[in-house]
Design a protein around this motif. Structure first.
Motif, PDB file in Angstrom:
ATOM      1  N   SER A  78      31.700  41.569  36.991  1.00 36.65           N
ATOM      2  CA  SER A  78      32.984  41.633  36.275  1.00 36.65           C
ATOM      3  C   SER A  78      33.639  43.012  36.436  1.00 36.65           C
ATOM      4  CB  SER A  78      32.802  41.289  34.798  1.00 36.65           C
ATOM      5  OG  SER A  78      32.136  42.338  34.140  1.00 36.65           O
ATOM      6  N   CYS A  79      32.831  44.037  36.731  1.00 33.24           N
ATOM      7  CA  CYS A  79      33.407  45.366  37.026  1.00 33.24           C
ATOM      8  C   CYS A  79      33.989  45.394  38.438  1.00 33.24           C
ATOM      9  CB  CYS A  79      32.331  46.449  36.924  1.00 33.24           C
ATOM     10  SG  CYS A  79      31.629  46.615  35.297  1.00 33.24           S
ATOM     11  N   PRO A 104      37.428  42.346  38.534  1.00 32.95           N
ATOM     12  CA  PRO A 104      37.965  42.137  37.177  1.00 32.95           C
ATOM     13  C   PRO A 104      38.952  40.982  37.061  1.00 32.95           C
ATOM     14  CG  PRO A 104      38.785  44.193  38.142  1.00 32.95           C
ATOM     15  CD  PRO A 104      37.766  43.676  39.072  1.00 32.95           C
ATOM     16  N   ARG A 108      36.665  47.059  34.392  1.00 38.43           N
ATOM     17  CA  ARG A 108      36.436  45.716  33.830  1.00 38.43           C
ATOM     18  C   ARG A 108      37.531  45.358  32.830  1.00 38.43           C
ATOM     19  NH1 ARG A 108      34.034  42.858  29.993  1.00 38.43           N
ATOM     20  NH2 ARG A 108      33.884  44.660  28.622  1.00 38.43           N
ATOM     21  N   ARG A 109      38.006  44.084  32.864  1.00 36.86           N
ATOM     22  CA  ARG A 109      39.071  43.676  31.943  1.00 36.86           C
ATOM     23  C   ARG A 109      38.717  42.435  31.117  1.00 36.86           C
ATOM     24  NH1 ARG A 109      42.284  45.319  36.265  1.00 36.86           N
ATOM     25  NH2 ARG A 109      42.597  43.214  37.032  1.00 36.86           N
ATOM     26  N   SER A 110      37.644  41.762  31.474  1.00 45.58           N
ATOM     27  CA  SER A 110      37.317  40.512  30.777  1.00 45.58           C
ATOM     28  C   SER A 110      36.905  40.779  29.329  1.00 45.58           C
ATOM     29  CB  SER A 110      36.174  39.812  31.511  1.00 45.58           C
ATOM     30  OG  SER A 110      35.078  40.693  31.629  1.00 45.58           O
ATOM     31  N   ASP A 140      33.822  51.798  29.478  1.00 43.61           N
ATOM     32  CA  ASP A 140      34.269  50.409  29.447  1.00 43.61           C
ATOM     33  C   ASP A 140      35.172  50.208  28.230  1.00 43.61           C
ATOM     34  OD1 ASP A 140      34.535  47.675  29.088  1.00 43.61           O
ATOM     35  OD2 ASP A 140      32.559  47.242  29.909  1.00 43.61           O
TER      36      ASP A 140
END
Lengths: 121, 341
Positions: free
Chosen positions: B150-151, B154, B280-282, B306
């Motif tokens: 996820s990083c 994203p 990461r944006r999730s 994060d």
């Protein structure tokens, strides 16, 4: 009388369990013990590496493939399979993009190279 | 007299062999996962499984990334205790089956698994469902890999559930101590993979009274049919160890356990891509276990860099108990609620 004996046994078992648990836990978390165990594992692994090298040399002297050779071939086959999967995906993305499938176009837009450059130091 | 003793010994031998064969046979009939599924994609050992959902179940698909250290079906152990079954009632569910890796993949780096393989699975799901993003749940080291993914990507992950996933390896408990002392360089020189039986042994080794406590529990509860079903299914899972690919194991020990690169934002893939937690944006849910000795609570915290939204739910259970124990329903409910909202 019978109950008293049973209770005593139960108490004894509980004490034994606690004592053993505490002692064994102390042992397996003891840094010195872990360090010595790791040295033993290191020696075993070094021995294995030396033994494998000797076997490789003996097999080579007899013009026969060794386990190391066979593993290398298997790993090459894995690499070829990986490349084939990559190429298939690229081809599918190309076809999808030409057919204007929205999700596929988005997937093609998020190509690994483009993303990679973004995060590269 | 001696002849009689010999006959008795032979009979005992025959009885124990019969019993062992029967038990082994019975265990072998236990399914590896109970929810109906099909393999929709495969590359080498790695395959993508799609689980059957009731008709009409649609929406953003969920990808489950299980641990590389053991088999995935601990998340689908019986009909009554199954994360996968519960998820499949609400959304299309996919899972990466890492298979049984051997020497043939001993040269693949850890990033092959946390980037390349997961990306292939997500790509398949995006094409199949016409969606931009997927939801993801990673368990144990699978959670670490899902987090790294996820990083790196994203834009591909919407909700991320980190189920007892170690991210910060600074104080990683008993396994951190063993990793610090483990002869990684000797391992690299001599092994194509970390044998599954040795991994299983090490898990037993750090809990020396585990077998004794399990036997006591068995004695107390063996008359309950529900208990025996779960017990046998768990024994079947425990007796199914998997080997860890050599180079990936070396990377896990050095880059994660010893150097803690992921948490510091210094981890790089084999291709040189930076795994940057700041990218990461999730939306993330940390779903950890209060009595976890494999991924202690402090290891499940995300790096300070994060800044993506994060929630945390702690379940009062152990590392395996969170998936199969009496509180597993609470854990799966929390995960599902987070994903659905």
């Amino acid at each position: 009388m019978f109950n008293m004996g049973e209770d005593m046994m139960k108490q004894w078992a509980e004490n034994w369990e606690k004592l053993m648990g505490d002692q064994l836990e102390k042992l397996v978390t003891n840094e010195k013990f872990i360090s010595e165990m790791s040295k033993s594992i290191a020696a075993t692994m070094t021995g294995k590496a030396v033994y494998s090298k000797m076997l490789d040399e003996q097999m080579a002297a007899m013009n026969l493939p060794s386990r190391t050779d066979i593993v290398k071939i298997m790993q090459k086959l894995t690499d070829i399979e990986e490349r084939l999967v990559d190429l298939t995906e690229k081809f599918e993305d190309y076809v999808d993009a030409n057919e204007n499938r929205p999700a596929a176009a988005a997937a093609a837009g998020a190509a690994p190279e483009a993303k990679g450059k973004k995060h590269k130091k | 007299m001696i002849a009689n003793m010999d006959t008795i010994a032979q009979q005992l031998d025959a009885i124990s062999e019969h019993y062992l064969r029967q038990t082994a046979g019975e265990l072998d009939t236990y399914p590896r996962g109970v929810t109906p599924r099909e393999e929709v994609w495969r590359a080498g050992n790695v395959s993508l499984l799609r689980f059957e959902s009731p008709e009409g179940v649609e929406g953003q698909p969920i990808l489950i990334v299980p641990s590389l250290i053991n088999r995935w079906y601990v998340l689908d152990i019986t009909e009554e205790v199954s994360f996968i079954r519960e998820f499949a009632q609400k959304r299309p569910v996919y899972l990466i089956d890492w298979g049984y890796p051997g020497a043939e993949v001993g040269h693949l780096p850890l990033s092959h698994y946390y980037h390349r393989s997961i990306k292939r699975a997500v790509r398949f799901m995006r094409r199949e469902h016409g969606c931009e993003k997927v939801d993801m749940l990673g368990y144990c080291i699978g959670g670490t890999m899902a987090y790294a993914f996820s990083c790196l990507e994203p834009d591909m992950v919407d909700h991320l559930v980190l189920l007892t996933a170690p991210i910060d390896f600074k104080d990683s408990g008993i396994f951190g101590t063993y990793a610090d002392h483990f002869p990684t360089e000797e391992f690299k020189q001599s092994m194509d993979f970390m044998p599954g039986w040795l991994l299983a042994f090490s898990f037993n080794f750090v809990q020396p009274m585990g077998t004794w406590q399990k036997t006591k529990m068995f004695k107390d509860k063996f008359e309950s049919k529900g208990f025996m079903k779960l017990y046998n299914a768990m024994e079947r899972w425990i007796a199914d160890p998997v080997s860890y690919p050599g180079k990936a194991y070396y990377h896990m020990l050095t880059e994660l356990y010893k150097e803690n690169l992921l948490s510091q934002g210094k981890l790089k893939t084999a291709e040189g891509l930076l795994v940057d937690p700041a990218a990461r944006r999730s939306k993330a849910l940390i779903l950890n276990a209060g009595k976890d000795h494999i991924a202690p609570l402090c290891t499940t915290q995300l790096p300070q860099s994060d800044k993506a939204p994060v929630k945390q739910v702690t379940i009062p259970s152990g590392h395996i108990g969170i998936t199969t124990g009496r509180n597993s329903k609470d854990a799966s409910k929390s995960a599902l609620e987070f994903i659905m909202n």
